[in-house]
Design an enzyme around this catalytic site. Structure first.
Site, PDB file in Angstrom:
ATOM      1  N   GLY A 199      40.425  44.402  41.101  1.00 39.36           N
ATOM      2  CA  GLY A 199      39.120  45.058  40.981  1.00 39.36           C
ATOM      3  C   GLY A 199      38.041  44.009  41.088  1.00 39.36           C
ATOM      4  O   GLY A 199      38.242  42.970  41.705  1.00 39.36           O
TER       5      GLY A 199
ATOM      6  N   GLU B  29      29.463  31.861  48.698  1.00 37.26           N
ATOM      7  CA  GLU B  29      29.982  31.414  47.401  1.00 37.26           C
ATOM      8  C   GLU B  29      31.422  31.868  47.234  1.00 37.26           C
ATOM      9  O   GLU B  29      31.816  32.892  47.781  1.00 37.26           O
ATOM     10  CB  GLU B  29      29.088  31.941  46.268  1.00 37.26           C
TER      11      GLU B  29
ATOM     12  N   CYS C 236      33.877  41.753  44.033  1.00 34.67           N
ATOM     13  CA  CYS C 236      34.038  41.134  45.360  1.00 34.67           C
ATOM     14  C   CYS C 236      35.175  41.712  46.195  1.00 34.67           C
ATOM     15  O   CYS C 236      34.939  42.219  47.293  1.00 34.67           O
ATOM     16  CB  CYS C 236      34.256  39.640  45.213  1.00 34.67           C
TER      17      CYS C 236
ATOM     18  N   ALA D 141      51.854  40.190  40.120  1.00 37.00           N
ATOM     19  CA  ALA D 141      51.867  41.642  40.345  1.00 37.00           C
ATOM     20  C   ALA D 141      51.225  42.332  39.155  1.00 37.00           C
ATOM     21  O   ALA D 141      51.193  41.801  38.054  1.00 37.00           O
ATOM     22  CB  ALA D 141      53.307  42.110  40.521  1.00 37.00           C
TER      23      ALA D 141
HETATM   24  C1  UDX Z   1      36.995  36.753  43.697  1.00 36.85           C
HETATM   25  C2  UDX Z   1      37.342  35.483  44.487  1.00 36.85           C
HETATM   26  O1  UDX Z   1      38.448  34.834  43.852  1.00 36.85           O
HETATM   27  C3  UDX Z   1      36.147  34.571  44.569  1.00 36.85           C
HETATM   28  O2  UDX Z   1      36.463  33.445  45.371  1.00 36.85           O
HETATM   29  C4  UDX Z   1      34.988  35.356  45.222  1.00 36.85           C
HETATM   30  O3  UDX Z   1      33.845  34.553  45.283  1.00 36.85           O
HETATM   31  C5  UDX Z   1      34.706  36.623  44.429  1.00 36.85           C
HETATM   32  O4  UDX Z   1      35.900  37.403  44.317  1.00 36.85           O
HETATM   33  P1  UDX Z   1      36.694  37.457  41.145  1.00 36.85           P
HETATM   34  O5  UDX Z   1      36.396  38.809  41.652  1.00 36.85           O
HETATM   35  O6  UDX Z   1      35.806  36.876  40.095  1.00 36.85           O
HETATM   36  O7  UDX Z   1      36.678  36.389  42.350  1.00 36.85           O
HETATM   37  O8  UDX Z   1      38.153  37.464  40.527  1.00 36.85           O
HETATM   38  P2  UDX Z   1      39.619  36.906  40.844  1.00 36.85           P
HETATM   39  O9  UDX Z   1      40.009  35.994  39.758  1.00 36.85           O
HETATM   40  O10 UDX Z   1      39.733  36.405  42.205  1.00 36.85           O
HETATM   41  O11 UDX Z   1      40.468  38.256  40.646  1.00 36.85           O
HETATM   42  C6  UDX Z   1      40.180  39.424  41.391  1.00 36.85           C
HETATM   43  C7  UDX Z   1      41.079  40.562  40.997  1.00 36.85           C
HETATM   44  O12 UDX Z   1      42.400  40.337  41.452  1.00 36.85           O
HETATM   45  C8  UDX Z   1      41.211  40.811  39.494  1.00 36.85           C
HETATM   46  O13 UDX Z   1      41.183  42.210  39.249  1.00 36.85           O
HETATM   47  C9  UDX Z   1      42.571  40.252  39.140  1.00 36.85           C
HETATM   48  O14 UDX Z   1      43.140  40.897  38.021  1.00 36.85           O
HETATM   49  C10 UDX Z   1      43.336  40.542  40.404  1.00 36.85           C
HETATM   50  N1  UDX Z   1      44.463  39.614  40.615  1.00 36.85           N
HETATM   51  C11 UDX Z   1      44.240  38.296  40.844  1.00 36.85           C
HETATM   52  C12 UDX Z   1      45.768  40.109  40.621  1.00 36.85           C
HETATM   53  O15 UDX Z   1      46.010  41.305  40.434  1.00 36.85           O
HETATM   54  N2  UDX Z   1      46.796  39.235  40.860  1.00 36.85           N
HETATM   55  C13 UDX Z   1      46.608  37.920  41.089  1.00 36.85           C
HETATM   56  O16 UDX Z   1      47.594  37.210  41.307  1.00 36.85           O
HETATM   57  C14 UDX Z   1      45.284  37.431  41.081  1.00 36.85           C
END
Ligand code: UDX
Length: 430
Positions: free
Chosen positions: A258, A152, A261, A253
């Site tokens: 966190g 997924e 995943c 940035a």
């Molecule tokens: C992620 C993957 O995107 C998804 O495909 C996988 O199935 C599960 O893990 P998720 O953990 O729900 O999904 O969140 P996501 O929106 O990807 O963000 C993850 C983390 O990265 C968050 O803490 C977010 O704040 C951080 N992030 C994301 C950044 O710091 N900068 C960014 O540009 C994007």
């Protein structure tokens, strides 16, 4: 059995399981949802939704007729040919994935009703797991069971849209017919379906998450350099993003990634590589950069306030990202602990995560709104970019705070507006 609109089984009704089951129902399938947590199953039967995910409650309600809930595994195998496994695979203390819940399902198979079954693995499992499970199923000759890997890619907060409008669907299998049956479930979506071997499907999941995490740690390091040399990382990212080879997503940035995943999968991939004798240097750095990034705000606060002992810091947002109540591996937890460790008082407000925060962040005074959080504080730190923080009540905040200092941990606020309201503003690399 097994034609479209036949019942589909879902074992493990956590976040991924519930969203996947609901979306499969939305596509017209009947889904039997099974979880060993009988209390959870009872509340789902009563229409109570255990997680916060935009649109999910409504979609469950809409597809109520097509969703059954049970705590008995036999119910699933009696009624369904295709059975998804979506149990959680949390990290062990070595960083490997804990597969005990997956194996618990496997070990109950000999007692299950006969007939052909296709087990579809949704949970993220180490590369090679599918091959091992397939081999074991063949060796034990348990009924007629095929195994398919179908990772997924759902993001919390936009999981339903991600399921119904995915970039791609990955299906790994050693049994082409079984893979094809699973692929048929997704045909309606009219999106690219990649049919692969088992190990390749498993690797696509890890490699995708590790690459996205690498993008974030990369831009965070660029931001840290921007801080030193006076460049603006938001504009740098925009300029980079126009290059189609780079793309503009995942270049925000901030104070680190966190969630359930990225941290787990990046560490697991590093372990998978290590266990097979390869030292994945790049991922080691990605993880370390992220850990340090969560703490960077502390030095920014010290720069403005001197020692943090007896200072009061307000955290705006606790969830690991907006539109979720999930606090797993949230930067807020590390930041709060660091601040408390430095002798500060920490207050916090989050639009939805407060009920869960009491357990996750001990020693923090949890507040009902922004103004009570910033009341008497020496600085406010934006930790999660919730929509409602785009319009902060700046005038009242200024009156209530001891020092007018805002640290924007997600580069989310408009610096000019904040400064015009009389605050000192600092972002991450801008
Ligand atoms: C992620 C993957 O995107 C998804 O495909 C996988 O199935 C599960 O893990 P998720 O953990 O729900 O999904 O969140 P996501 O929106 O990807 O963000 C993850 C983390 O990265 C968050 O803490 C977010 O704040 C951080 N992030 C994301 C950044 O710091 N900068 C960014 O540009 C994007």
């Amino acid at each position: 059995m097994g034609s479209e609109k036949e019942k589909i089984g879902m074992i493990g009704i956590g976040y991924v399981g519930l969203v996947t089951a609901t979306c499969l129902a939305e596509l017209g399938n009947r889904v039997v949802c099974m979880d060993i947590d009988a209390v959870k199953i009872e509340s789902l039967k009563n229409g109570e939704i255990p997680i916060f995910e935009p649109g999910l409650a409504e979609l469950i309600e809409k597809n109520r007729e097509r969703l059954d809930f049970t705590a008995a595994l036999e119910d699933v195998f009696k009624q369904c040919e295709i059975v998804f496994i979506a149990v959680d695979t949390p990290p062990t203390f070595t960083g490997d994935a804990d597969l005990s819940r997956v194996f618990a399902v496997m070990s109950s198979l000999p007692g299950m009703p006969d007939g052909h079954h296709i087990l579809v693995m949704k949970s993220t499992v180490p590369v090679g797991t599918g091959g091992k499970i397939s081999g074991e199923l063949n060796r034990q000759k348990i009924g007629s069971i095929d195994y398919v890997s179908n990772p997924e890619f759902l993001r919390e907060g936009s999981a339903i849209g991600d399921f119904l409008n995915p970039d791609r669907i990955v299906i790994g299998s050693q049994a082409p017919e079984a893979g094809e049956k699973v692929a048929r479930l997704y045909r309606k979506l009219d999106k690219p379906i990649l049919m692969t071997g088992l190990a390749t499907a498993e690797m696509i999941k890890y490699a995708s998450n590790a690459f996205l995490a690498t993008k974030i740690s990369f831009i965070n390091e660029i931001a840290n350099v921007c801080d030193e040399i006076g460049a603006d990382v938001s504009v740098v990212a925009e300029g980079m993003g126009y290059d189609q080879r780079i793309g503009d997503s995942f270049l925000n940035a901030g104070i680190g990634f966190g969630g359930s995943c990225f941290p787990k999968d990046v560490t697991a991939l590093k372990q998978i590589a290590g266990n097979s004798g390869y030292h994945f240097q790049l991922l080691t750095a990605v993880i370390e950069v992220n850990e340090l990034q969560k703490r960077r705000v502390v030095n920014k606060l010290k720069k403005h306030l001197g020692t943090l002992t007896d200072k009061t810091i307000a955290l705006l947002g606790l969830a690991f990202k907006p539109n979720t109540n999930d606090l797993r591996e949230a930067s807020s937890i590390v930041l709060a602990s660091r601040l408390l460790g430095d002798g500060a008082y920490v207050k916090a407000y989050d639009p939805v995560a407060i009920p869960d925060a009491a357990r996750a962040v001990r020693g923090v005074l949890l507040c009902d709104d922004v103004l009570s959080a910033v009341d008497g504080s020496d600085a406010a730190v934006l930790v999660t970019e919730w929509d409602e923080f785009a319009e902060l009540p700046l005038a009242e905040m200024k009156q209530r705070m001891r020092h007018p200092l805002i640290i924007d941990g997600r580069n989310f606020l408009d610096p000019d507006k904040i400064r015009a309201a009389g605050f000192t503003y600092e972002g991450i690399g801008r």
